[in-house]
Design a protein around this motif. Sequence first.
Motif, PDB file in Angstrom:
ATOM      1  N   ILE A   1      37.082  38.244  28.195  1.00 49.55           N
ATOM      2  CA  ILE A   1      37.101  39.685  28.488  1.00 49.55           C
ATOM      3  C   ILE A   1      36.674  39.949  29.927  1.00 49.55           C
ATOM      4  O   ILE A   1      37.299  40.747  30.648  1.00 49.55           O
ATOM      5  N   ALA A   2      35.606  39.275  30.367  1.00 50.01           N
ATOM      6  CA  ALA A   2      35.132  39.468  31.745  1.00 50.01           C
ATOM      7  C   ALA A   2      36.191  39.020  32.755  1.00 50.01           C
ATOM      8  O   ALA A   2      36.430  39.703  33.771  1.00 50.01           O
ATOM      9  N   SER A   3      36.844  37.896  32.477  1.00 47.12           N
ATOM     10  CA  SER A   3      37.902  37.414  33.367  1.00 47.12           C
ATOM     11  C   SER A   3      39.085  38.374  33.378  1.00 47.12           C
ATOM     12  O   SER A   3      39.710  38.596  34.426  1.00 47.12           O
ATOM     13  N   ARG A   4      39.409  38.938  32.216  1.00 47.76           N
ATOM     14  CA  ARG A   4      40.509  39.910  32.150  1.00 47.76           C
ATOM     15  C   ARG A   4      40.201  41.124  33.020  1.00 47.76           C
ATOM     16  O   ARG A   4      41.049  41.583  33.801  1.00 47.76           O
ATOM     17  N   ASP A   5      38.998  41.648  32.897  1.00 45.59           N
ATOM     18  CA  ASP A   5      38.636  42.841  33.665  1.00 45.59           C
ATOM     19  C   ASP A   5      38.704  42.566  35.164  1.00 45.59           C
ATOM     20  O   ASP A   5      39.178  43.418  35.944  1.00 45.59           O
ATOM     21  N   GLN A   6      38.249  41.387  35.568  1.00 46.78           N
ATOM     22  CA  GLN A   6      38.303  41.034  36.988  1.00 46.78           C
ATOM     23  C   GLN A   6      39.740  40.853  37.453  1.00 46.78           C
ATOM     24  O   GLN A   6      40.117  41.303  38.553  1.00 46.78           O
ATOM     25  N   LEU A   7      40.570  40.214  36.623  1.00 39.22           N
ATOM     26  CA  LEU A   7      41.957  39.983  37.001  1.00 39.22           C
ATOM     27  C   LEU A   7      42.715  41.307  37.139  1.00 39.22           C
ATOM     28  O   LEU A   7      43.555  41.460  38.045  1.00 39.22           O
ATOM     29  N   VAL A   8      42.418  42.247  36.263  1.00 37.72           N
ATOM     30  CA  VAL A   8      43.052  43.566  36.374  1.00 37.72           C
ATOM     31  C   VAL A   8      42.735  44.194  37.729  1.00 37.72           C
ATOM     32  O   VAL A   8      43.631  44.706  38.424  1.00 37.72           O
ATOM     33  N   LEU A   9      41.480  44.167  38.127  1.00 36.44           N
ATOM     34  CA  LEU A   9      41.092  44.728  39.425  1.00 36.44           C
ATOM     35  C   LEU A   9      41.783  44.002  40.573  1.00 36.44           C
ATOM     36  O   LEU A   9      42.276  44.638  41.520  1.00 36.44           O
ATOM     37  N   ASP A  10      41.837  42.679  40.494  1.00 38.40           N
ATOM     38  CA  ASP A  10      42.466  41.903  41.561  1.00 38.40           C
ATOM     39  C   ASP A  10      43.950  42.229  41.681  1.00 38.40           C
ATOM     40  O   ASP A  10      44.486  42.363  42.794  1.00 38.40           O
ATOM     41  N   LEU A  11      44.627  42.362  40.546  1.00 37.79           N
ATOM     42  CA  LEU A  11      46.054  42.692  40.575  1.00 37.79           C
ATOM     43  C   LEU A  11      46.286  44.109  41.089  1.00 37.79           C
ATOM     44  O   LEU A  11      47.223  44.361  41.855  1.00 37.79           O
ATOM     45  N   GLN A  12      45.462  45.031  40.673  1.00 34.80           N
ATOM     46  CA  GLN A  12      45.601  46.408  41.156  1.00 34.80           C
ATOM     47  C   GLN A  12      45.408  46.482  42.667  1.00 34.80           C
ATOM     48  O   GLN A  12      46.081  47.256  43.352  1.00 34.80           O
ATOM     49  N   ASN A  13      44.519  45.657  43.194  1.00 33.08           N
ATOM     50  CA  ASN A  13      44.308  45.621  44.647  1.00 33.08           C
ATOM     51  C   ASN A  13      45.518  45.095  45.388  1.00 33.08           C
ATOM     52  O   ASN A  13      45.672  45.349  46.596  1.00 33.08           O
ATOM     53  N   LEU A  14      46.386  44.359  44.691  1.00 32.52           N
ATOM     54  CA  LEU A  14      47.634  43.884  45.285  1.00 32.52           C
ATOM     55  C   LEU A  14      48.799  44.839  45.032  1.00 32.52           C
ATOM     56  O   LEU A  14      49.935  44.529  45.372  1.00 32.52           O
ATOM     57  N   GLY A  15      48.510  45.986  44.430  1.00 33.82           N
ATOM     58  CA  GLY A  15      49.545  46.990  44.206  1.00 33.82           C
ATOM     59  C   GLY A  15      50.215  46.942  42.860  1.00 33.82           C
ATOM     60  O   GLY A  15      51.184  47.668  42.618  1.00 33.82           O
ATOM     61  N   PHE A  16      49.728  46.086  41.943  1.00 42.83           N
ATOM     62  CA  PHE A  16      50.318  45.992  40.612  1.00 42.83           C
ATOM     63  C   PHE A  16      49.880  47.155  39.725  1.00 42.83           C
ATOM     64  O   PHE A  16      48.750  47.647  39.830  1.00 42.83           O
ATOM     65  N   GLU A  17      50.789  47.583  38.853  1.00 41.68           N
ATOM     66  CA  GLU A  17      50.439  48.463  37.736  1.00 41.68           C
ATOM     67  C   GLU A  17      50.131  47.572  36.546  1.00 41.68           C
ATOM     68  O   GLU A  17      50.929  46.704  36.192  1.00 41.68           O
ATOM     69  N   VAL A  18      48.961  47.768  35.933  1.00 38.68           N
ATOM     70  CA  VAL A  18      48.549  46.948  34.798  1.00 38.68           C
ATOM     71  C   VAL A  18      48.269  47.865  33.612  1.00 38.68           C
ATOM     72  O   VAL A  18      47.460  48.801  33.713  1.00 38.68           O
ATOM     73  N   LEU A  19      48.933  47.623  32.498  1.00 41.13           N
ATOM     74  CA  LEU A  19      48.699  48.436  31.311  1.00 41.13           C
ATOM     75  C   LEU A  19      47.311  48.130  30.732  1.00 41.13           C
ATOM     76  O   LEU A  19      46.832  46.993  30.821  1.00 41.13           O
ATOM     77  N   PRO A  20      46.656  49.124  30.126  1.00 38.68           N
ATOM     78  CA  PRO A  20      45.364  48.866  29.478  1.00 38.68           C
ATOM     79  C   PRO A  20      45.518  47.782  28.414  1.00 38.68           C
ATOM     80  O   PRO A  20      46.453  47.810  27.618  1.00 38.68           O
ATOM     81  N   SER A  21      44.597  46.826  28.396  1.00 44.05           N
ATOM     82  CA  SER A  21      44.718  45.693  27.481  1.00 44.05           C
ATOM     83  C   SER A  21      43.471  45.523  26.635  1.00 44.05           C
ATOM     84  O   SER A  21      42.347  45.604  27.134  1.00 44.05           O
ATOM     85  N   GLY A  22      43.700  45.254  25.341  1.00 46.06           N
ATOM     86  CA  GLY A  22      42.635  44.861  24.438  1.00 46.06           C
ATOM     87  C   GLY A  22      42.862  43.456  23.935  1.00 46.06           C
ATOM     88  O   GLY A  22      42.367  43.079  22.877  1.00 46.06           O
ATOM     89  N   ALA A  23      43.607  42.652  24.714  1.00 47.87           N
ATOM     90  CA  ALA A  23      44.018  41.309  24.300  1.00 47.87           C
ATOM     91  C   ALA A  23      43.539  40.272  25.307  1.00 47.87           C
ATOM     92  O   ALA A  23      42.854  40.595  26.282  1.00 47.87           O
ATOM     93  N   ASN A  24      43.929  39.014  25.100  1.00 44.20           N
ATOM     94  CA  ASN A  24      43.609  37.969  26.065  1.00 44.20           C
ATOM     95  C   ASN A  24      44.775  37.746  27.024  1.00 44.20           C
ATOM     96  O   ASN A  24      44.988  36.643  27.533  1.00 44.20           O
TER      97      ASN A  24
END
Length: 354
Positions: free
Chosen positions: A270-293
Amino acid sequence: MSQYWSSLVHNLTPYVPGEQPKLQNLVKLNTNENPYGPSPAVIAALQAEAADSLRLYPDPDSSRLKAAIAEYHGLQSNQVFVGNGSDEVLAHVFQALLKHDLPLLYPDITYSFYPVYCGLYGIAFETVPLNAQFEIAIDDYLRPNGGIIFPNPNAPTGMPLALSEIERLLKANTQSVVVIDEAYVDFGTESAVALVNQYPNLLVTHTYSKSRSLAGLRVGYAVGDAALIEALIRVKDSFNSYPIDRFAEAGAIAALQDEAYFQQTRQQVIASRDQLVLDLQNLGFEVLPSGANFIFARHPNYAGEQLAASLRAQAVIVRHFKKPARIADFLRITIGNPAQNQALMQALRTFLSA
């Protein structure tokens, strides 16, 4: 094709599993496997099971495993069904509970095994479109049906549905079975297991492949009213009386009983997912909210197929779905360990800066 094939086989479109390439130094983020190995207690249990008793058939009822699952969820053993991975469990569910005159309902963007089961068992179905935000909209399911099934969180979007919405569906839909496929629920989504004793038409399926790190052992289960479970057992015993072998049962029980390891590894994901979402958003990606791995992401300036090909060229593989067209620009990215996630981000930075 062959003249010896039945008409059923001629018309089947089989499920296509995620690629399992045999390449060295590959960052494999395409099949939602857990980046952390199973509990050490599982390894010890498997080693202990390697004995003369392997000459004997396993318990056809998997009584010890059912009892462990029932105790874990606060249920009775007759409310538990186990099978060779949740895919086999779901196959029995489709045949035992979802084949009726009215059509089965499931989302238009969801687990792609569902239409395969419908084709295999001759089940009439209708797909229900996700809304504009790629969410499951319960109001769209409030119509006559022969059953309802969807994952929570959904796949491949990863988007979770609130437990209150599932309960609203159960209250309104009392004439058919509602199946909630919770393969990824342990990574931050509310489980519907808490509703099983209140709603006799609710069946919830789980797998040991994701949060318990046992994809290689193939253990899945369903929980629900005893009458639903009896239907599954009748189908199972008409197909294979011994779906759970001795190693699988021993390993699954050990994994379930090591709660500390389970909590530790799922929180790391979960912690890695949250960090990866932030990293991708900083590169301009749209990331859907996730409750998965895993996460479902797209970049406004690049096609999904182009991004996936670039990553593959750099020894990072993710899952790309060409159909339906509505999701063709998305990538489904499994959450890896920190080193794997860093390799993914470096590969994306290399591509985006070229």
